[in-house]
Design a protein around this motif. Structure first.
Motif, PDB file in Angstrom:
ATOM      1  N   ASN A 180     -33.067 -13.460 -13.558  1.00 19.35           N
ATOM      2  CA  ASN A 180     -34.200 -12.551 -13.349  1.00 19.35           C
ATOM      3  C   ASN A 180     -34.480 -11.628 -14.546  1.00 19.35           C
ATOM      4  OD1 ASN A 180     -34.657 -13.450 -10.643  1.00 19.35           O
ATOM      5  ND2 ASN A 180     -32.898 -12.217 -10.003  1.00 19.35           N
ATOM      6  N   PRO A 181     -34.948 -12.188 -15.652  1.00 17.14           N
ATOM      7  CA  PRO A 181     -35.270 -11.339 -16.818  1.00 17.14           C
ATOM      8  C   PRO A 181     -36.427 -10.401 -16.513  1.00 17.14           C
ATOM      9  CG  PRO A 181     -36.117 -13.573 -17.124  1.00 17.14           C
ATOM     10  CD  PRO A 181     -35.258 -13.611 -15.892  1.00 17.14           C
ATOM     11  N   ASP A 182     -36.435  -9.270 -17.212  1.00 20.23           N
ATOM     12  CA  ASP A 182     -37.524  -8.300 -17.074  1.00 20.23           C
ATOM     13  C   ASP A 182     -38.675  -8.606 -18.023  1.00 20.23           C
ATOM     14  OD1 ASP A 182     -36.288  -6.424 -15.130  1.00 20.23           O
ATOM     15  OD2 ASP A 182     -34.809  -6.202 -16.744  1.00 20.23           O
ATOM     16  N   LEU A 183     -38.391  -9.380 -19.074  1.00 18.31           N
ATOM     17  CA  LEU A 183     -39.422  -9.766 -20.034  1.00 18.31           C
ATOM     18  C   LEU A 183     -38.937 -11.004 -20.780  1.00 18.31           C
ATOM     19  CD1 LEU A 183     -41.640  -7.530 -22.216  1.00 18.31           C
ATOM     20  CD2 LEU A 183     -40.319  -9.335 -23.364  1.00 18.31           C
ATOM     21  N   ILE A 184     -39.880 -11.893 -21.120  1.00 16.70           N
ATOM     22  CA  ILE A 184     -39.541 -13.139 -21.802  1.00 16.70           C
ATOM     23  C   ILE A 184     -40.276 -13.217 -23.129  1.00 16.70           C
ATOM     24  CG2 ILE A 184     -39.699 -15.666 -21.708  1.00 16.70           C
ATOM     25  CD1 ILE A 184     -39.509 -15.439 -18.651  1.00 16.70           C
ATOM     26  N   LEU A 185     -39.540 -13.510 -24.202  1.00 14.05           N
ATOM     27  CA  LEU A 185     -40.112 -13.826 -25.505  1.00 14.05           C
ATOM     28  C   LEU A 185     -40.056 -15.339 -25.656  1.00 14.05           C
ATOM     29  CD1 LEU A 185     -38.495 -11.140 -27.863  1.00 14.05           C
ATOM     30  CD2 LEU A 185     -40.813 -11.152 -26.944  1.00 14.05           C
ATOM     31  N   LEU A 186     -41.188 -15.963 -25.922  1.00 13.45           N
ATOM     32  CA  LEU A 186     -41.261 -17.424 -25.883  1.00 13.45           C
ATOM     33  C   LEU A 186     -41.959 -17.972 -27.124  1.00 13.45           C
ATOM     34  CD1 LEU A 186     -41.004 -20.150 -24.437  1.00 13.45           C
ATOM     35  CD2 LEU A 186     -43.005 -19.535 -23.070  1.00 13.45           C
ATOM     36  N   ASP A 187     -41.245 -18.794 -27.878  1.00 12.40           N
ATOM     37  CA  ASP A 187     -41.835 -19.436 -29.057  1.00 12.40           C
ATOM     38  C   ASP A 187     -42.808 -20.517 -28.610  1.00 12.40           C
ATOM     39  OD1 ASP A 187     -42.245 -20.192 -31.718  1.00 12.40           O
ATOM     40  OD2 ASP A 187     -40.651 -21.686 -31.620  1.00 12.40           O
ATOM     41  N   GLY A 213     -49.355 -16.498 -20.122  1.00 14.60           N
ATOM     42  CA  GLY A 213     -48.779 -15.529 -21.041  1.00 14.60           C
ATOM     43  C   GLY A 213     -49.499 -14.193 -20.988  1.00 14.60           C
ATOM     44  N   ASP A 214     -48.865 -13.157 -21.540  1.00 18.74           N
ATOM     45  CA  ASP A 214     -49.419 -11.807 -21.478  1.00 18.74           C
ATOM     46  C   ASP A 214     -49.758 -11.222 -22.841  1.00 18.74           C
ATOM     47  OD1 ASP A 214     -48.987 -10.893 -18.500  1.00 18.74           O
ATOM     48  OD2 ASP A 214     -47.160 -11.930 -19.083  1.00 18.74           O
ATOM     49  N   ASP A 215     -49.174 -11.756 -23.897  1.00 20.32           N
ATOM     50  CA  ASP A 215     -49.355 -11.144 -25.207  1.00 20.32           C
ATOM     51  C   ASP A 215     -48.965 -12.160 -26.273  1.00 20.32           C
ATOM     52  OD1 ASP A 215     -49.782  -9.330 -27.236  1.00 20.32           O
ATOM     53  OD2 ASP A 215     -48.432  -7.796 -26.459  1.00 20.32           O
ATOM     54  N   TYR A 216     -49.441 -11.924 -27.484  1.00 19.45           N
ATOM     55  CA  TYR A 216     -49.098 -12.749 -28.634  1.00 19.45           C
ATOM     56  C   TYR A 216     -48.472 -11.883 -29.709  1.00 19.45           C
ATOM     57  CZ  TYR A 216     -50.987 -17.452 -27.922  1.00 19.45           C
ATOM     58  OH  TYR A 216     -51.183 -18.746 -27.515  1.00 19.45           O
ATOM     59  N   GLY A 230     -43.928 -24.144 -25.961  1.00 20.95           N
ATOM     60  CA  GLY A 230     -43.949 -22.890 -25.223  1.00 20.95           C
ATOM     61  C   GLY A 230     -45.020 -22.819 -24.153  1.00 20.95           C
ATOM     62  N   LEU A 231     -46.199 -23.397 -24.415  1.00 22.16           N
ATOM     63  CA  LEU A 231     -47.276 -23.344 -23.428  1.00 22.16           C
ATOM     64  C   LEU A 231     -46.906 -24.139 -22.181  1.00 22.16           C
ATOM     65  CD1 LEU A 231     -50.460 -23.746 -25.672  1.00 22.16           C
ATOM     66  CD2 LEU A 231     -49.417 -21.640 -24.820  1.00 22.16           C
ATOM     67  N   THR A 232     -46.306 -25.311 -22.385  1.00 18.72           N
ATOM     68  CA  THR A 232     -45.872 -26.128 -21.249  1.00 18.72           C
ATOM     69  C   THR A 232     -44.801 -25.399 -20.446  1.00 18.72           C
ATOM     70  OG1 THR A 232     -46.340 -28.170 -22.451  1.00 18.72           O
ATOM     71  CG2 THR A 232     -44.870 -28.333 -20.570  1.00 18.72           C
ATOM     72  N   LEU A 233     -43.831 -24.817 -21.145  1.00 15.77           N
ATOM     73  CA  LEU A 233     -42.766 -24.089 -20.464  1.00 15.77           C
ATOM     74  C   LEU A 233     -43.326 -22.894 -19.705  1.00 15.77           C
ATOM     75  CD1 LEU A 233     -39.785 -23.661 -19.860  1.00 15.77           C
ATOM     76  CD2 LEU A 233     -39.578 -22.427 -22.031  1.00 15.77           C
ATOM     77  N   CYS A 234     -44.289 -22.191 -20.310  1.00 17.50           N
ATOM     78  CA  CYS A 234     -44.894 -21.038 -19.649  1.00 17.50           C
ATOM     79  C   CYS A 234     -45.534 -21.437 -18.328  1.00 17.50           C
ATOM     80  CB  CYS A 234     -45.917 -20.386 -20.575  1.00 17.50           C
ATOM     81  SG  CYS A 234     -46.656 -18.870 -19.919  1.00 17.50           S
ATOM     82  N   ARG A 235     -46.257 -22.552 -18.326  1.00 16.03           N
ATOM     83  CA  ARG A 235     -46.892 -23.009 -17.088  1.00 16.03           C
ATOM     84  C   ARG A 235     -45.854 -23.363 -16.029  1.00 16.03           C
ATOM     85  NH1 ARG A 235     -50.881 -25.108 -20.817  1.00 16.03           N
ATOM     86  NH2 ARG A 235     -49.600 -26.958 -21.213  1.00 16.03           N
ATOM     87  N   LEU A 236     -44.702 -23.881 -16.468  1.00 10.95           N
ATOM     88  CA  LEU A 236     -43.645 -24.249 -15.518  1.00 10.95           C
ATOM     89  C   LEU A 236     -42.983 -23.037 -14.883  1.00 10.95           C
ATOM     90  CD1 LEU A 236     -41.772 -27.195 -17.315  1.00 10.95           C
ATOM     91  CD2 LEU A 236     -43.110 -27.311 -15.203  1.00 10.95           C
ATOM     92  N   ILE A 237     -42.799 -21.988 -15.688  1.00 10.11           N
ATOM     93  CA  ILE A 237     -42.024 -20.849 -15.194  1.00 10.11           C
ATOM     94  C   ILE A 237     -42.877 -19.740 -14.598  1.00 10.11           C
ATOM     95  CG2 ILE A 237     -40.209 -21.315 -16.870  1.00 10.11           C
ATOM     96  CD1 ILE A 237     -41.142 -18.949 -18.510  1.00 10.11           C
ATOM     97  N   ARG A 238     -44.205 -19.766 -14.841  1.00 13.55           N
ATOM     98  CA  ARG A 238     -45.011 -18.637 -14.386  1.00 13.55           C
ATOM     99  C   ARG A 238     -44.965 -18.462 -12.874  1.00 13.55           C
ATOM    100  NH1 ARG A 238     -45.168 -14.153 -15.213  1.00 13.55           N
ATOM    101  NH2 ARG A 238     -46.138 -14.040 -17.260  1.00 13.55           N
ATOM    102  N   ASP A 239     -44.893 -19.558 -12.122  1.00 16.69           N
ATOM    103  CA  ASP A 239     -44.814 -19.444 -10.665  1.00 16.69           C
ATOM    104  C   ASP A 239     -43.454 -18.948 -10.198  1.00 16.69           C
ATOM    105  OD1 ASP A 239     -47.403 -20.307 -10.377  1.00 16.69           O
ATOM    106  OD2 ASP A 239     -46.853 -22.404 -10.073  1.00 16.69           O
ATOM    107  N   LYS A 240     -42.462 -18.987 -11.083  1.00 18.04           N
ATOM    108  CA  LYS A 240     -41.106 -18.575 -10.722  1.00 18.04           C
ATOM    109  C   LYS A 240     -40.807 -17.135 -11.104  1.00 18.04           C
ATOM    110  CE  LYS A 240     -39.161 -23.258 -11.234  1.00 18.04           C
ATOM    111  NZ  LYS A 240     -40.438 -23.943 -11.503  1.00 18.04           N
ATOM    112  N   VAL A 241     -41.535 -16.584 -12.076  1.00 19.18           N
ATOM    113  CA  VAL A 241     -41.274 -15.220 -12.536  1.00 19.18           C
ATOM    114  C   VAL A 241     -42.581 -14.445 -12.621  1.00 19.18           C
ATOM    115  CG1 VAL A 241     -39.213 -15.853 -13.862  1.00 19.18           C
ATOM    116  CG2 VAL A 241     -41.445 -15.886 -14.971  1.00 19.18           C
ATOM    117  N   SER A 242     -42.503 -13.156 -12.371  1.00 17.34           N
ATOM    118  CA  SER A 242     -43.694 -12.304 -12.473  1.00 17.34           C
ATOM    119  C   SER A 242     -43.628 -11.380 -13.681  1.00 17.34           C
ATOM    120  CB  SER A 242     -43.847 -11.463 -11.199  1.00 17.34           C
ATOM    121  OG  SER A 242     -42.721 -10.621 -11.019  1.00 17.34           O
ATOM    122  N   CYS A 243     -42.528 -11.445 -14.438  1.00 19.58           N
ATOM    123  CA  CYS A 243     -42.361 -10.531 -15.570  1.00 19.58           C
ATOM    124  C   CYS A 243     -43.290 -10.912 -16.720  1.00 19.58           C
ATOM    125  CB  CYS A 243     -40.910 -10.537 -16.041  1.00 19.58           C
ATOM    126  SG  CYS A 243     -40.401 -12.077 -16.846  1.00 19.58           S
TER     127      CYS A 243
END
Length: 224
Positions: A44-51, A94-97, A59-72
């Protein structure tokens, strides 16, 4: 202690970030690929940094996979600067670049700003009842006639922002800045596409219009 999950195939960069943010009193988890990152989500991370650019699973594919699992918040690390890349990143959840190369001080400031914003949002525990729509600001959910809408994080944040300021017109740049959480040139394409998606999802469960287009100015939440 806030927990950071850092995902990048550059081991040298991960080591540097891990040392710096551990010194800043964060609990840091590091993963070099998507498979390891998926395992670490259990903590349960509070924030994720993703390459963005990683082999096997980007990273975009991974983001789509995990977004339903985490709200951070999920912050992309990337050398890409094209408008289309920013749009795709935000629409994937994603939330920021953060553009490479970056300074550690700037990255630290961005992380701090996002975490503080999450804390402020957590304080708002009330629900908003508007027609047949129920917005739960604590649970970060939207329901219409008892049916929960399947919203991405950014779609929900637009609803949250506009519904908390009903009747006020916001231009696309201001909305973009609000959901991304930093001063930047607004990306109107992203906001236009997100609002289109929100309206489509709302239309499946209600005939009422909630987000109104004010031509030449922006959008506003319709007072009910």
């Amino acid at each position: 202690m806030n927990k950071l999950l850092m995902i990048d195939d550059d081991r040298e960069l991960l080591n540097m970030l891990q040392s710096y943010f551990t010194m800043k009193s964060y609990e840091v988890m590091a993963a070099e690929n998507g498979a390891d990152a998926l395992e670490m989500l259990k903590r349960n991370p509070d924030l994720i940094l993703l390459d963005v650019n990683m082999p096997q699973m980007d990273g975009l594919t991974l983001c789509r996979l995990i977004r339903d699992k985490v709200s951070c918040p999920i912050l992309f690390l990337t050398a890409r600067v094209e408008e289309g890349d920013r749009v795709n990143g935000l629409l994937s959840g994603g939330d920021d670049y953060i553009l490479k190369p970056f300074s550690l001080k700037e990255l630290d400031a961005r992380i701090t700003a996002h975490l503080k914003r999450e804390q402020r949002r957590g304080i708002a525990a009330d629900c908003s009842f508007q027609g047949g729509l129920v917005i739960d600001y604590a649970a970060k959910t939207v329901q219409a006639d008892g049916r929960e809408l399947a919203l991405t994080r950014t779609e929900y944040l637009i609803i949250e922002f506009l519904s908390m300021n009903p009747g006020i017109v916001f231009d696309k740049e201001r909305i973009y800045e609000k959901i991304c959480g930093f001063d930047a040139e607004g990306d109107s394409r992203t906001v236009t596409e997100l609002v289109r998606r929100i309206r489509k999802k709302l239309s499946l469960v209600t005939d009422s219009e909630y987000i109104e287009t004010v031509w030449g100015m922006g959008y506003r939440w319709v007072k009910k």
